[in-house]
Scaffold this motif. Structure first.
Motif, PDB file in Angstrom:
ATOM      1  N   VAL A 164       0.839  -1.201   0.000  1.00  0.00           N
ATOM      2  CA  VAL A 164       0.000   0.000   0.000  1.00  0.00           C
ATOM      3  C   VAL A 164       0.872   1.248   0.000  1.00  0.00           C
ATOM      4  N   ALA A 165       1.934   1.243   0.810  1.00  0.00           N
ATOM      5  CA  ALA A 165       2.832   2.397   0.862  1.00  0.00           C
ATOM      6  C   ALA A 165       3.487   2.637  -0.497  1.00  0.00           C
ATOM      7  N   ALA A 166       3.931   1.566  -1.162  1.00  0.00           N
ATOM      8  CA  ALA A 166       4.572   1.706  -2.470  1.00  0.00           C
ATOM      9  C   ALA A 166       3.600   2.264  -3.503  1.00  0.00           C
ATOM     10  N   ALA A 167       2.349   1.794  -3.459  1.00  0.00           N
ATOM     11  CA  ALA A 167       1.351   2.280  -4.405  1.00  0.00           C
ATOM     12  C   ALA A 167       1.041   3.756  -4.170  1.00  0.00           C
ATOM     13  N   VAL A 168       0.932   4.159  -2.914  1.00  0.00           N
ATOM     14  CA  VAL A 168       0.645   5.557  -2.593  1.00  0.00           C
ATOM     15  C   VAL A 168       1.794   6.459  -3.061  1.00  0.00           C
ATOM     16  N   ILE A 169       3.031   6.028  -2.803  1.00  0.00           N
ATOM     17  CA  ILE A 169       4.194   6.812  -3.240  1.00  0.00           C
ATOM     18  C   ILE A 169       4.207   6.952  -4.760  1.00  0.00           C
ATOM     19  N   ALA A 170       3.913   5.858  -5.454  1.00  0.00           N
ATOM     20  CA  ALA A 170       3.899   5.894  -6.917  1.00  0.00           C
ATOM     21  C   ALA A 170       2.830   6.850  -7.428  1.00  0.00           C
ATOM     22  N   LEU A 171       1.645   6.834  -6.833  1.00  0.00           N
ATOM     23  CA  LEU A 171       0.566   7.712  -7.269  1.00  0.00           C
ATOM     24  C   LEU A 171       0.921   9.179  -7.042  1.00  0.00           C
ATOM     25  N   ILE A 172       1.477   9.459  -5.867  1.00  0.00           N
ATOM     26  CA  ILE A 172       1.851  10.848  -5.565  1.00  0.00           C
ATOM     27  C   ILE A 172       2.944  11.321  -6.513  1.00  0.00           C
ATOM     28  N   TRP A 173       3.947  10.497  -6.721  1.00  0.00           N
ATOM     29  CA  TRP A 173       5.066  10.879  -7.589  1.00  0.00           C
ATOM     30  C   TRP A 173       4.597  11.062  -9.033  1.00  0.00           C
ATOM     31  N   ALA A 174       3.741  10.129  -9.503  1.00  0.00           N
ATOM     32  CA  ALA A 174       3.286  10.187 -10.892  1.00  0.00           C
ATOM     33  C   ALA A 174       2.401  11.395 -11.161  1.00  0.00           C
ATOM     34  N   ASN A 175       1.844  12.000 -10.122  1.00  0.00           N
ATOM     35  CA  ASN A 175       0.975  13.157 -10.301  1.00  0.00           C
ATOM     36  C   ASN A 175       1.578  14.438  -9.721  1.00  0.00           C
ATOM     37  N   SER A 176       2.866  14.400  -9.478  1.00  0.00           N
ATOM     38  CA  SER A 176       3.573  15.566  -8.948  1.00  0.00           C
ATOM     39  C   SER A 176       4.301  16.298 -10.074  1.00  0.00           C
TER      40      SER A 176
END
Length: 453
Positions: free
Chosen positions: A46-58
């Motif tokens: 879950v942490a990896a997915a959240v980081i990926a989503l935030i990074w991909a939309n930053s």
């Protein structure tokens, strides 16, 4: 003269079969260890997915996609893959190796070797695969381009599911936890079968046939490991691992998705403890050694890294998110996972109990089965993999599928939390009963009573 009438005995009826009765204590302990590791893995996922989503939309999203698409590998062997592809094809092979190993252990050495205990979870898993696929297909029936994703909502992510259980503090009884794990494992096996059959393109027979050579040698050495490596299995993996890598590389070159090799290698490992000459088996068996070495690698690295590279999707703000959620792909996935999964699992279980005149164990109610069925709607890891295979990495449909998977998994987690929390007091009382060991022999009393001990 009339004869005295003898009392008429009440009509005899065979005792009805009980569904979701307690498993053996040894099985409960083993499954408990697996789920504890998967809980940690689920939190990392879950942490990896959240980081990926935030990074991909930053504003720094370019760095994420450059990292995901960075290519490395040996081109003559067709292994010049992006990091995202290495995670999907390579790291997930470890995950599927454990799926194959766990399924074999359950049906050969575990409690599920008894048909009375295996028929319900297996049938429920099939129902939980078929109905979601049908719902997705109905939503996308008029669009051949999106219909290809019918298999996306078929799998259950056990790591994500048990992480939800840990977060909400659920004291779900062991019988329901084992049911959930069995559902997920059978789902994953069905999903990998679907991948092998329906998502293989440009099949190359020569590498596939060549893969049989190291696979056969791997199987032979694994089955006879005590003859070659002695009574201790610790050194066997040093020889078997290179053979496994060869099988994986050749299956990858054949055009069949390389994760299929993981399942085949897991099936080849012996799960019954053999005897050493002159006495009982010494030391852990090969299955235990592989489980000990590869479960932390799968839960702690392989699956979270795959989630990191696969969950990152640029949604384009609220407008883009709304557009993605309204697409037929996302709508089909959400309906399939949030409604189709629980209806398929619960409906199949109910029909099976009626057909066999079985009854639920007195410890449970149908709402408990519903809660677990909703939790099984968390389809994440394998669903992301099938989405990439269906639409191509980074395509518009793939992005919409990822949004649908994330939304459906979150919604299923929230709904399961509501249902299971209402029964948590009952679960806590049942958990306390399962801890009572009045004779202090190390085995709780309820398991001895169930076995007639």
């Amino acid at each position: 003269m009339s004869h005295p009438s003898s009392p008429v005995p009440p009509p005899s009826s065979a005792p009805s079969r009980t569904v979701f009765s307690r498993n053996s204590y040894a099985e409960v302990l083993r499954i408990g260890q697996i789920l504890r590791k998967e809980t940690v893995g689920g939190a990392l996922l879950v942490a990896a997915a959240v980081i990926a989503l935030i990074w991909a939309n930053s504003p720094a999203s370019g760095g994420y996609f450059a990292l995901r698409d960075f290519t490395i590998g040996y081109e003559p062997w067709h292994l010049d893959l992006s990091l995202g592809a290495w995670a999907a094809d390579g790291l997930l092979a470890i995950f599927f190796f454990l799926v194959g190993l766990e399924l074999k252990r359950e049906f050969i050495a575990g409690d599920l070797r008894q048909p009375s205990k295996s028929v319900v979870p297996v049938a429920a898993a099939v129902g939980g695969v078929v109905l979601p696929a049908l719902i997705y297909a109905l939503v996308n029936f008029g669009s051949p381009g999106t219909l290809r994703g019918w298999a996306i909502p078929t799998a259950t992510d056990i790591a994500f599911a048990v992480a939800v259980l840990a977060i909400i503090g659920s004291h779900l009884p062991s019988a329901l936890r084992i049911f959930l794990l069995t559902l997920a494992v059978v789902d994953d096996l069905l999903a990998i079968t679907i991948i092998a059959v329906f998502y293989t393109s440009d099949l190359q027979p020569v590498p596939l046939l060549l893969a049989l050579i190291p696979l056969g040698l791997y199987t032979f050495l694994a089955q006879k490991y005590r003859r070659f490596f002695g009574v201790k299995a610790g050194a066997a993996w040093l020889i078997l691992l290179p053979l496994g890598v060869m099988v994986w590389a050749l299956v990858h070159a054949s055009g069949i998705h390389a994760t299929v090799a993981g399942v085949l290698l897991g099936f080849a490992v012996p799960v019954l403890r053999s005897q050493a000459s002159g006495g009982p088996a010494a030391g852990p068996g090969l299955a235990e050694v592989f489980e000990h070495r590869f479960r932390p690698l799968s839960a702690g690295i392989a699956v979270p890294v795959f989630a990191f590279f696969s969950a990152g999707v640029a949604v384009g703000g609220w407008e883009g998110l709304g557009s993605a959620l309204g697409s037929p792909v996302a709508v089909g996935i959400i309906l399939a996972l949030v409604l189709g999964k629980p209806l398929g699992i619960l409906g199949t279980t109910w029909l099976l109990t009626k057909a066999t005149k079985a009854r639920l164990d007195e410890s449970f109610k149908w709402i408990d089965i519903l809660g677990v069925a909703i939790l099984a709607g968390i389809g994440f890891t394998v669903s992301l993999l099938v989405a990439e295979l269906s639409f191509g990495h980074g395509s518009v449909h793939d992005d919409h599928a990822k949004v649908g998977i994330l939304a459906a998994s979150l919604l299923a987690a929230l709904l399961a939390t509501v249902v299971l929390r209402t029964r948590n007091r009952h679960y806590r009382e049942a958990e306390e009963d399962e801890k009572i060991d009045s004779d202090h022999d190390g085995i709780p009393d309820v398991y001895q009573q169930d076995s007639g001990g």
